[in-house]
Design an enzyme around this catalytic site. Structure first.
Site, mmCIF file in Angstrom:
data_model
loop_
_atom_site.group_PDB
_atom_site.id
_atom_site.type_symbol
_atom_site.label_atom_id
_atom_site.label_comp_id
_atom_site.label_asym_id
_atom_site.label_seq_id
_atom_site.Cartn_x
_atom_site.Cartn_y
_atom_site.Cartn_z
ATOM 1 N N GLY A 196 1.051 -1.248 0.253
ATOM 2 C CA GLY A 196 -0.295 -0.397 0.212
ATOM 3 C C GLY A 196 0.398 1.291 0.037
ATOM 4 N N SER A 197 1.655 1.516 1.743
ATOM 5 C CA SER A 197 1.436 2.932 1.692
ATOM 6 C C SER A 197 3.755 2.949 1.012
ATOM 7 C CB SER A 197 1.978 3.556 2.857
ATOM 8 O OG SER A 197 0.567 3.930 3.546
ATOM 9 N N GLY A 248 -29.106 3.594 21.576
ATOM 10 C CA GLY A 248 -29.319 2.763 21.231
ATOM 11 C C GLY A 248 -30.186 2.448 19.568
ATOM 12 N N GLU A 276 -5.533 7.767 1.888
ATOM 13 C CA GLU A 276 -4.307 8.844 1.249
ATOM 14 C C GLU A 276 -3.010 8.178 1.893
ATOM 15 O OE1 GLU A 276 -4.287 9.251 -1.486
ATOM 16 O OE2 GLU A 276 -6.167 9.977 -2.493
#
Length: 400
Positions: free
Chosen positions: A135-136, A354, A377
């Site tokens: 990913g990064s 709730g 990002e």
């Protein structure tokens, strides 16, 4: 609409644009957002409305048919749109990353070919950097483009997490290329890949397998992109020069991080709005829950976080607009806004009690959307690494 939506310090043009977008969000997005999100339905009618308003051309220069507005204006528009439904802002985010990269790095021919159609929204962009195994860690991508004798390139590999992967018709794709440089970052090239919108084989050697099912962030399509000896011309190299792809992508990511910060600000603002409204309607122990000190304290913290994130996002956009490097400010804004957004949404969820767990209430949708902003990002940890390294650059001790 309250102090948290102040337009102080903006130009008359910016105020008019935001006013128009705010009305559009209130009338065209909020009434249908939860229903469309539950059905995971692409907001085609909303997209057409944005095209008519010129939103897809907001930051594209006037010479190419756009409005020529600043990143700050765009970020404030994204904040408004996200207040209505975060997925809609995702449709314009990757579009503008690609448009920004074209304006900053494209050849004159590339700008003329793509930007006028992007300004009208008839050609919509997607941004492709991540892959299934990374990913990064951009340096670890495996999708490769090999130059061919006689001209052109062949791309093979698999990309992941493309927002607008199916609905887009122009994708900026980062690949590994052997340009002979010593640095891995100078052996990457960005290609401008045109395709037909849709799923399946959208071009010879190019497949969009289908939508990835997600917990939230529904409506907008998120996909893979599979290249199998896909042939592409030299003219499709962004900027015309191989080996500059990583730096072009990072420039686009700075815009994307400001966008994610703006999205987080919009979602947090909406969570605050419905939380404070519900607190003044719900009664316990003989009075509105808003009159209980514990709830007032919670609302106060929520408002402070919404405002702080907004100001950080505005600062990051202004720095980028000035022409200065803004990776530090964009990282700070993205990190703070996404973390605060998650906290504000959860506080609003707690105020709803709730009922917050019921799909009939809007907060249930926001509760599923907020986590995406923590990872989009670049994760929070990546932002902290960027911030830390940049701080050491600026405040490092000079050796004598």
């Amino acid at each position: 609409m309250g102090r948290l939506q102040s337009t102080e310090g903006l130009t008359d043009d910016q105020k008019e644009i935001l006013k128009a977008v705010r009305v559009f969000v209130d009338e065209q997005i909020l009434p249908v957002a939860t229903e469309l999100e539950h059905r995971d339905e692409y907001p085609a009618k909303i997209v057409e409305g944005m095209k008519e308003m010129g939103i897809f051309g907001l930051m594209i220069p006037e010479e190419y048919g756009g409005l020529g507005e600043s990143l700050l204006t765009y970020a404030l528009v994204v904040e408004e749109i996200s207040r209505g439904w975060m997925s809609v802002s995702g449709i314009v985010n990757t579009h503008f990353i690609v448009a920004w990269m074209l304006v900053q790095h494209g050849t004159p021919e590339q700008k003329q070919r793509y930007l006028p159609r992007m300004a009208t929204g008839d050609l919509r962009g997607a941004f492709s950097m991540s892959e299934p195994h990374c990913g990064s860690d951009v340096a670890a991508i495996r999708t490769r483009a090999v130059v061919q004798e006689g001209g052109g390139w062949v791309i093979t590999g698999q990309k992941m997490w493309l927002t607008n992967g199916g609905s887009s018709s122009l994708v900026a794709v980062l690949t590994k290329t052997d340009t002979g440089a010593s640095s891995v970052y100078r052996n990457m090239t960005t290609f401008l890949v045109e395709k037909e919108p849709g799923f399946g084989e959208v071009a010879p050697g190019l497949t969009v397998p289908g939508k990835i099912e997600k917990m939230g962030y529904k409506g907008v399509d998120t996909t893979e992109l599979v290249f199998d000896e896909y042939r592409i011309e030299d003219a499709c190299v962004l900027g015309g020069e191989p080996g500059r792809g990583f730096y072009q992508m990072m420039d686009g990511v700075e815009v994307g991080r400001v966008n994610v910060a703006a999205r987080a600000c919009g979602v947090a603002l909406r969570a605050f709005q419905i939380g404070i409204e519900y607190a003044q309607m719900r009664e316990t122990f003989g009075k509105k829950i808003a009159e209980h000190q514990a709830v007032q304290f919670r609302l106060a913290e929520m408002a402070v976080k919404v405002e702080a994130a907004h100001q950080m996002m505005v600062m990051a956009a202004r720095v980028k607009d000035s022409g200065a490097r803004n990776d530090l400010e964009a990282g700070m804004a993205k990190y703070l806004a996404s973390e605060y957004c998650s906290q504000v949404v959860e506080d609003s969820f707690r105020i709803h009690g709730g009922y917050g767990y019921s799909k009939e209430y809007e907060i249930e949708r926001l509760y599923r959307e907020a986590p995406m902003l923590l990872i989009g990002e670049g994760t929070a940890d990546i932002q902290r690494m960027i911030i830390g390294r940049r701080l050491l650059e600026e405040y490092g001790v000079k050796s004598s």
